[in-house]
Design an enzyme around this catalytic site. Sequence first.
Site, short mmCIF file in Angstrom:
data_model
loop_
_atom_site.label_atom_id
_atom_site.label_comp_id
_atom_site.label_asym_id
_atom_site.label_seq_id
_atom_site.Cartn_x
_atom_site.Cartn_y
_atom_site.Cartn_z
N HIS A 119 0.81 -1.22 0.00
CA HIS A 119 0.00 0.00 0.00
C HIS A 119 0.84 1.26 0.00
O HIS A 119 0.35 2.33 0.36
CB HIS A 119 -0.94 -0.01 1.22
CG HIS A 119 -1.95 -1.12 1.15
ND1 HIS A 119 -2.60 -1.60 2.26
CD2 HIS A 119 -2.38 -1.88 0.11
CE1 HIS A 119 -3.41 -2.58 1.91
NE2 HIS A 119 -3.29 -2.78 0.61
N CYS A 127 3.64 13.51 -7.38
CA CYS A 127 2.78 14.48 -8.06
C CYS A 127 1.46 13.78 -8.35
O CYS A 127 1.45 12.66 -8.87
CB CYS A 127 3.43 14.93 -9.38
SG CYS A 127 2.30 15.86 -10.42
C1 BV8 Z 1 -8.42 -2.39 -4.99
C2 BV8 Z 1 -2.87 2.94 2.52
C3 BV8 Z 1 -9.05 -2.82 -7.21
C4 BV8 Z 1 -3.50 4.26 2.79
C5 BV8 Z 1 -4.69 1.30 2.71
C6 BV8 Z 1 -15.79 -0.83 -3.44
C7 BV8 Z 1 -15.17 0.10 -4.26
C8 BV8 Z 1 -13.81 0.09 -4.47
C9 BV8 Z 1 -13.03 -0.87 -3.86
C10 BV8 Z 1 -13.65 -1.78 -3.04
C11 BV8 Z 1 -15.01 -1.79 -2.82
N1 BV8 Z 1 -15.30 -2.80 -1.98
C12 BV8 Z 1 -14.17 -3.45 -1.64
C13 BV8 Z 1 -13.18 -2.86 -2.29
C14 BV8 Z 1 -11.80 -3.22 -2.24
C15 BV8 Z 1 -11.14 -2.34 -1.21
C16 BV8 Z 1 -11.41 -2.92 0.16
O1 BV8 Z 1 -10.89 -3.97 0.47
N2 BV8 Z 1 -12.23 -2.23 0.95
C17 BV8 Z 1 -12.53 -2.74 2.27
C18 BV8 Z 1 -12.66 -1.58 3.25
C19 BV8 Z 1 -13.81 -3.56 2.18
N3 BV8 Z 1 -9.76 -2.41 -1.54
C20 BV8 Z 1 -9.23 -1.47 -2.32
O2 BV8 Z 1 -9.81 -0.49 -2.70
C21 BV8 Z 1 -7.82 -1.75 -2.77
N4 BV8 Z 1 -7.72 -1.59 -4.18
O3 BV8 Z 1 -9.16 -3.27 -4.60
O4 BV8 Z 1 -8.23 -2.10 -6.33
C22 BV8 Z 1 -10.35 -2.09 -7.31
C23 BV8 Z 1 -10.34 -0.76 -7.71
C24 BV8 Z 1 -11.57 -0.12 -7.88
C25 BV8 Z 1 -12.78 -0.79 -7.64
C26 BV8 Z 1 -12.76 -2.12 -7.18
C27 BV8 Z 1 -11.54 -2.77 -7.01
C28 BV8 Z 1 -6.87 -0.77 -2.12
C29 BV8 Z 1 -6.82 -1.05 -0.63
C30 BV8 Z 1 -5.66 -0.26 -0.01
C31 BV8 Z 1 -6.22 0.85 0.85
N5 BV8 Z 1 -5.09 1.53 1.50
N6 BV8 Z 1 -3.61 1.89 3.25
C32 BV8 Z 1 -3.27 4.72 4.19
O5 BV8 Z 1 -2.63 4.01 4.99
O6 BV8 Z 1 -3.72 5.84 4.48
S1 BV8 Z 1 -5.52 0.15 3.61
C33 BV8 Z 1 -5.17 0.40 5.23
O7 BV8 Z 1 -6.21 -0.18 5.96
C34 BV8 Z 1 -3.94 -0.32 5.68
O8 BV8 Z 1 -2.90 -0.29 4.74
C35 BV8 Z 1 -4.44 -1.69 5.96
O9 BV8 Z 1 -4.37 -2.49 4.81
C36 BV8 Z 1 -5.87 -1.45 6.26
C37 BV8 Z 1 -6.06 -1.59 7.73
O10 BV8 Z 1 -5.99 -2.95 7.94
P1 BV8 Z 1 -5.01 -3.54 9.05
O11 BV8 Z 1 -3.61 -3.26 8.68
O12 BV8 Z 1 -5.43 -4.93 9.22
O13 BV8 Z 1 -5.30 -2.71 10.33
P2 BV8 Z 1 -6.59 -2.79 11.19
O14 BV8 Z 1 -6.62 -1.59 12.05
O15 BV8 Z 1 -7.76 -3.09 10.29
O16 BV8 Z 1 -6.40 -4.09 12.10
C38 BV8 Z 1 -5.35 -4.13 13.01
C39 BV8 Z 1 -5.34 -5.54 13.53
O17 BV8 Z 1 -4.22 -5.68 14.39
C40 BV8 Z 1 -6.58 -5.86 14.35
O18 BV8 Z 1 -7.05 -7.13 13.97
C41 BV8 Z 1 -6.06 -5.90 15.79
O19 BV8 Z 1 -6.70 -6.89 16.56
C42 BV8 Z 1 -4.63 -6.28 15.58
N7 BV8 Z 1 -3.69 -5.79 16.59
C43 BV8 Z 1 -3.69 -4.60 17.24
N8 BV8 Z 1 -2.61 -4.52 18.04
C44 BV8 Z 1 -1.92 -5.68 17.88
C45 BV8 Z 1 -2.59 -6.49 16.96
N9 BV8 Z 1 -2.16 -7.70 16.59
C46 BV8 Z 1 -1.01 -8.15 17.14
N10 BV8 Z 1 -0.31 -7.43 18.04
C47 BV8 Z 1 -0.72 -6.21 18.43
N11 BV8 Z 1 -0.01 -5.51 19.33
#
Ligand code: BV8
Length: 246
Positions: A119, A127
Amino acid sequence: MEIDTGLVEVLQHARHVAVLTGAGVSAESGIPTFRDAQTGMWARFSPEDLASPEAFRRNPQLVWEWYAWRRELVAHAVPNPGHLALAELERHVPRITLITQNVDGLHQRAGSSAPIELHGNIGRVTCSVEGTVVDRWAASADDLPPRCPRCGAYLRPDVVWFGELLPAAALAAAWEAAQSCDLFLSVGTSGLVEPAASLPRLALQAGATVAVINLDVTTAARPPLYTINAPSGVLLPALLRAAWPG
Ligand code: BV8
């Protein structure tokens, strides 16, 4: 910390270990995860509302300031024992593929040699029109985001927003690693964001052992799937010590 001996043995004999990390791995470095409520002035926003091309089109200054705030947070964060253990893994296993969803660059700072940044990286700025990386720009407090020195378009963080495609080479490398590893570790990710979320399943289907290390799972050993409820900063060093006590 007691770790299932079956998992330790798989790690000890693995030729290729693939690791997928999420925000949970950086939580112990003080960087809030996406699922934690946003803190302070950002409390009223959800990341999905800010990390998208639509949000940037609608309010480029707000999105730029959110990233500037996060860049500041990352600049003051240091790698934690979880990051360091993943870097040390490279000394014990013939092939390591570290795949991260995190944009904070902490794996590199911990010494991991070539993390795959699915990501992007918040430390880089591009840009918004040309897509090229911009290292220096004229700082201006009253015209944010800053503008590209070449074409004058707004600058943006070099990260993949929701609705944007992942870098093709990074995704292909992650896909290949998931299908060729002996052991796949999924650490600190809620597994909600695609296509990264599909990697552990891909590894399982390809015959790898998969271990999910998270705070929102129940510890269980059902080989080839292990789930471990533990903080990554504690579990990962313990896993390495169990595999290589010397
Ligand atoms: C794509 C960078 C093809 C930015 C990030 C409708 C329209 C368009 C797209 C979609 C749609 N529906 C679904 C999609 C696909 C979409 C998606 O998946 N959406 C989700 C919300 C349903 N994905 C995309 O859009 C991707 N591109 O699919 O392109 C496409 C294109 C157009 C149309 C269709 C398809 C792009 C996804 C990338 C987004 N960018 N980051 C930024 O950082 O600002 S994502 C961002 O959120 C992070 O990078 C990370 O991936 C995500 C967060 O997830 P986690 O890292 O898991 O963090 P989270 O807080 O969720 O969880 C933390 C975990 O850690 C918890 O489980 C917790 O229990 C645990 N934890 C906490 N502390 C600890 C721990 N574990 C161990 N030890 C600890 N101490």
